[in-house]
Design a protein around this motif. Structure first.
Motif, PDB file in Angstrom:
ATOM      1  N   TYR A 128     -31.573  11.266  -0.204  1.00 29.06           N
ATOM      2  CA  TYR A 128     -31.134  10.850   1.129  1.00 29.06           C
ATOM      3  C   TYR A 128     -32.291  10.938   2.120  1.00 29.06           C
ATOM      4  CZ  TYR A 128     -31.374  15.540   3.098  1.00 29.06           C
ATOM      5  OH  TYR A 128     -31.841  16.745   3.579  1.00 29.06           O
ATOM      6  N   VAL A 173     -20.840  17.389   2.196  1.00 33.44           N
ATOM      7  CA  VAL A 173     -22.243  17.277   1.818  1.00 33.44           C
ATOM      8  C   VAL A 173     -22.887  18.648   1.938  1.00 33.44           C
ATOM      9  CG1 VAL A 173     -24.465  16.291   2.468  1.00 33.44           C
ATOM     10  CG2 VAL A 173     -22.427  14.870   2.515  1.00 33.44           C
ATOM     11  N   LYS A 180     -26.832  11.093  11.120  1.00 30.49           N
ATOM     12  CA  LYS A 180     -26.318  10.464   9.896  1.00 30.49           C
ATOM     13  C   LYS A 180     -27.244  10.747   8.711  1.00 30.49           C
ATOM     14  CE  LYS A 180     -26.280   6.647  12.300  1.00 30.49           C
ATOM     15  NZ  LYS A 180     -26.161   5.263  12.736  1.00 30.49           N
ATOM     16  N   HIS A 204     -13.729  10.460   3.042  1.00 30.47           N
ATOM     17  CA  HIS A 204     -14.075  11.808   3.514  1.00 30.47           C
ATOM     18  C   HIS A 204     -14.704  12.599   2.373  1.00 30.47           C
ATOM     19  CE1 HIS A 204     -12.091  11.748   7.482  1.00 30.47           C
ATOM     20  NE2 HIS A 204     -11.420  10.747   6.906  1.00 30.47           N
ATOM     21  N   VAL A 252     -23.133  15.876  -2.907  1.00 34.42           N
ATOM     22  CA  VAL A 252     -21.975  15.243  -2.283  1.00 34.42           C
ATOM     23  C   VAL A 252     -20.750  15.517  -3.150  1.00 34.42           C
ATOM     24  CG1 VAL A 252     -20.960  13.065  -1.512  1.00 34.42           C
ATOM     25  CG2 VAL A 252     -23.424  13.440  -1.304  1.00 34.42           C
ATOM     26  N   ALA A 285     -17.933   8.484   4.825  1.00 30.84           N
ATOM     27  CA  ALA A 285     -18.888   7.525   4.275  1.00 30.84           C
ATOM     28  C   ALA A 285     -18.459   6.094   4.556  1.00 30.84           C
ATOM     29  CB  ALA A 285     -19.017   7.736   2.770  1.00 30.84           C
ATOM     30  N   THR A 341     -16.904  14.461  -3.624  1.00 26.57           N
ATOM     31  CA  THR A 341     -15.907  13.444  -3.303  1.00 26.57           C
ATOM     32  C   THR A 341     -14.588  13.812  -3.973  1.00 26.57           C
ATOM     33  OG1 THR A 341     -16.376  12.093  -5.258  1.00 26.57           O
ATOM     34  CG2 THR A 341     -17.713  11.672  -3.301  1.00 26.57           C
ATOM     35  N   VAL A 384     -18.207  14.914   6.178  1.00 24.17           N
ATOM     36  CA  VAL A 384     -18.680  13.588   6.560  1.00 24.17           C
ATOM     37  C   VAL A 384     -17.653  12.523   6.199  1.00 24.17           C
ATOM     38  CG1 VAL A 384     -21.137  14.181   6.326  1.00 24.17           C
ATOM     39  CG2 VAL A 384     -19.873  13.297   4.353  1.00 24.17           C
ATOM     40  N   LEU A 411     -15.772   7.226  -2.974  1.00 25.43           N
ATOM     41  CA  LEU A 411     -15.863   7.224  -1.504  1.00 25.43           C
ATOM     42  C   LEU A 411     -15.203   5.993  -0.897  1.00 25.43           C
ATOM     43  CD1 LEU A 411     -19.456   8.611  -0.997  1.00 25.43           C
ATOM     44  CD2 LEU A 411     -17.311   9.686  -0.253  1.00 25.43           C
ATOM     45  N   PHE A 461     -23.470   8.397   5.741  1.00 25.54           N
ATOM     46  CA  PHE A 461     -22.553   9.523   5.917  1.00 25.54           C
ATOM     47  C   PHE A 461     -22.636   9.952   7.368  1.00 25.54           C
ATOM     48  CE2 PHE A 461     -23.730   9.812   1.429  1.00 25.54           C
ATOM     49  CZ  PHE A 461     -22.502   9.972   0.827  1.00 25.54           C
ATOM     50  N   GLU A 462     -21.532   9.782   8.092  1.00 28.78           N
ATOM     51  CA  GLU A 462     -21.478  10.190   9.498  1.00 28.78           C
ATOM     52  C   GLU A 462     -20.703  11.493   9.609  1.00 28.78           C
ATOM     53  OE1 GLU A 462     -21.495   6.216  12.071  1.00 28.78           O
ATOM     54  OE2 GLU A 462     -19.703   6.423  10.830  1.00 28.78           O
TER      55      GLU A 462
END
Length: 163
Positions: free
Chosen positions: A73, A107, A79, A104, A56, A118, A58, A116, A99, A156-157
């Motif tokens: 994960y 990933v 998701k 935003h 990830v 979060a 960030t 994604v 996050l 995370f979408e």
């Protein structure tokens, strides 16, 4: 009844964890393997029986610079779900604080890369996702008791669905 991930009033035996210095060293070695291999090693996909690893990236809440971390994960439809556990230590991990300031992120999975957004799961969603983690980690509740605060479940979408 206690909230999943929150320290209950009763005392139970917690599973053994290596010393904090060893956990931090393991994180550094894992990132080094990923970096030295050019991303060919260090990430693996999640399955129904096992969590996977993702990288990830960030934006630092103070520096504004990109910061990357490798996290466990599992997938919940489109998701990705992880926990802000800081190696079961106290305090929130820096990536989760980043996050919260800038949700935003990018990933990198073993075979895919995604943009994604979060957010923390709450209520029934959090309880359901905690149960799913419990099915992947038999020591989840005992290890969560090590933390003085509730462990956030981070969802995370896909950026296109969450904006």
């Amino acid at each position: 009844m206690s909230t999943p991930g929150r320290r209950p009033q009763t005392k139970t035996r917690t599973p053994w964890l290596p010393p904090r210095w060893f956990i931090v060293l393991a994180w550094k070695v894992h990132r080094a393997i990923y970096r030295v291999s050019g991303g060919r090693r260090g990430l693996w996909p999640a399955s129904a029986e096992r969590w996977g690893t993702m990288r990830v990236t960030t934006i630092g809440r103070h520096s504004g610079q990109e910061r990357s971390v490798i996290l466990g994960y599992f997938e919940d439809g489109p998701k990705l779900v992880t926990m802000a556990m800081n190696g079961w230590g106290e305090g929130e991990p820096a990536w989760w604080l980043n996050l919260q300031a800038h949700p935003h992120a990018e990933v990198q999975l073993a075979d895919d890369s995604r943009l994604v957004v979060a957010r923390a799961a709450s209520g029934d969603e959090r309880a359901s996702l905690w149960d799913r983690w419990r099915s992947l980690d038999k020591n989840l509740d005992e290890n969560a008791r090590r933390r003085p605060t509730e462990t956030a479940i981070v969802v995370f979408e896909p950026a296109t669905n969450a904006e």
